[in-house]
Enzyme design. Structure first.
Site: not given
Length: 315
Positions: A139, A180, A258
């Site tokens: 992402h 992810d 992230s």
């Protein structure tokens, strides 16, 4: 010196020197005099014992306090060393959108914030190997992975083994939305980079210390600390499925973290920081954060590097 003098004084009180007195007669001292002398000596011995006990307690307390301070200092030194050893393997990632397609076909595109480019988001990643492969979350680079306009770019900021900072354009070579995960490739010719040390997630226990390094809100090289709060969690993936076996931690993970590593006390990567629950309406972290277990990453990344797609897509 004070302690030595005190002990010498107590020794004289507890073990008085014999009286070298010569009597000229053999008269017997009155009973009251003898009793008073004995009483005084007993009082003196009792007082001396209390002083000695107090001194010993004080010495023991000082020793325990010093020991505690030494242990805390050792823990702090270990954490500082841990960050200094692992942070060169962590990178900062910027998603950049160009306002127009470059006229030149050169791979070296100026990726600065100016009238022709704007930063759309930031994230983190870590160096997988010495060839310049970078692991991050899907992402974080989803726009680059799905770009059809030719306007999306990715800039990666690294530090080499000597502490020199440099940046390169990142090329996406593989991604797996179901977990992810994504892999970037940067040109590191002329630089010696430091890959992370990979650990194992199957042996993790709730309560173990863990640490996150990343770039929350664009603040590079940020360290947060916590513990493994839970294991075997299930979190949503970018493609609408579920990522099973996720690690839950209270180490702070915010926007920009992230893709960064979750590491253990030995500096080994045990997970990829990927998600956090936020307080409704505030956007603030709730302290419930998640990482993809490194065992899953180790199974997936080699296929992404070689084939560009996850193993499951090849059959």
């Amino acid at each position: 010196m004070v302690a030595t003098l005190t002990m010498f004084s107590l020794q004289n009180i507890l073990f008085p020197s014999p009286l070298l007195t010569t009597y000229s007669s053999t008269k017997t001292l009155p009973t009251t005099t003898v009793t008073a002398t004995v009483t005084r000596r007993r009082a003196t011995l009792f007082t001396s014992s209390l002083v000695l006990a107090s001194w010993l307690n004080s010495t023991q307390s000082f020793s325990l306090s010093q020991q505690l301070q030494d242990e805390l200092q050792q823990q702090e030194d270990h954490l500082v060393d841990l960050f200094q050893e692992t942070s060169p393997s962590v990178v900062s990632i910027k998603d950049i959108e160009l306002t127009k397609v470059p006229k030149t076909a050169s791979n070296e595109v100026v990726l600065d914030e100016d009238e022709d480019a704007k930063v759309e988001g930031t994230g983190s990643g870590f160096i997988w190997d010495k060839f310049g492969h970078i692991v991050t979350n899907y992402h974080v680079v989803a726009k680059l992975a799905t770009d059809t306009s030719g306007l999306q770019r990715c800039k990666v900021f690294l530090v080499d083994a000597k502490g020199n900072s440099f940046s390169r354009e990142g090329k996406i070579i593989g991604f797996d939305p179901s977990y992810d995960l994504a892999v970037l490739k940067v040109d590191v010719d002329g630089y010696e980079i430091k890959p992370v040390l990979l650990g194992k997630s199957k042996n993790l226990l709730v309560g173990q210390s863990c640490f996150a390094i990343g770039n929350p809100y664009g603040y590079e090289n940020t360290l947060t600390t916590g513990v493994v709060s839970g294991l075997g969690r299930e979190i949503p993936s970018p493609n609408g499925g579920a990522i099973r076996g996720a690690i839950q931690t209270d180490a702070a993970i915010n926007a920009g973290n992230s893709g960064g590593p979750l590491i253990d006390s030995h500096g080994h990567v045990v997970g990829v920081n990927t998600a956090t629950f936020t307080r409704k309406g505030t956007g603030a972290s709730s302290g419930v954060n998640f990482a993809i277990p490194i065992d899953t990453v180790i199974r997936s990344v080699p296929y992404l590097i070689v084939y560009g797609t996850p193993y499951s897509n090849r059959f």
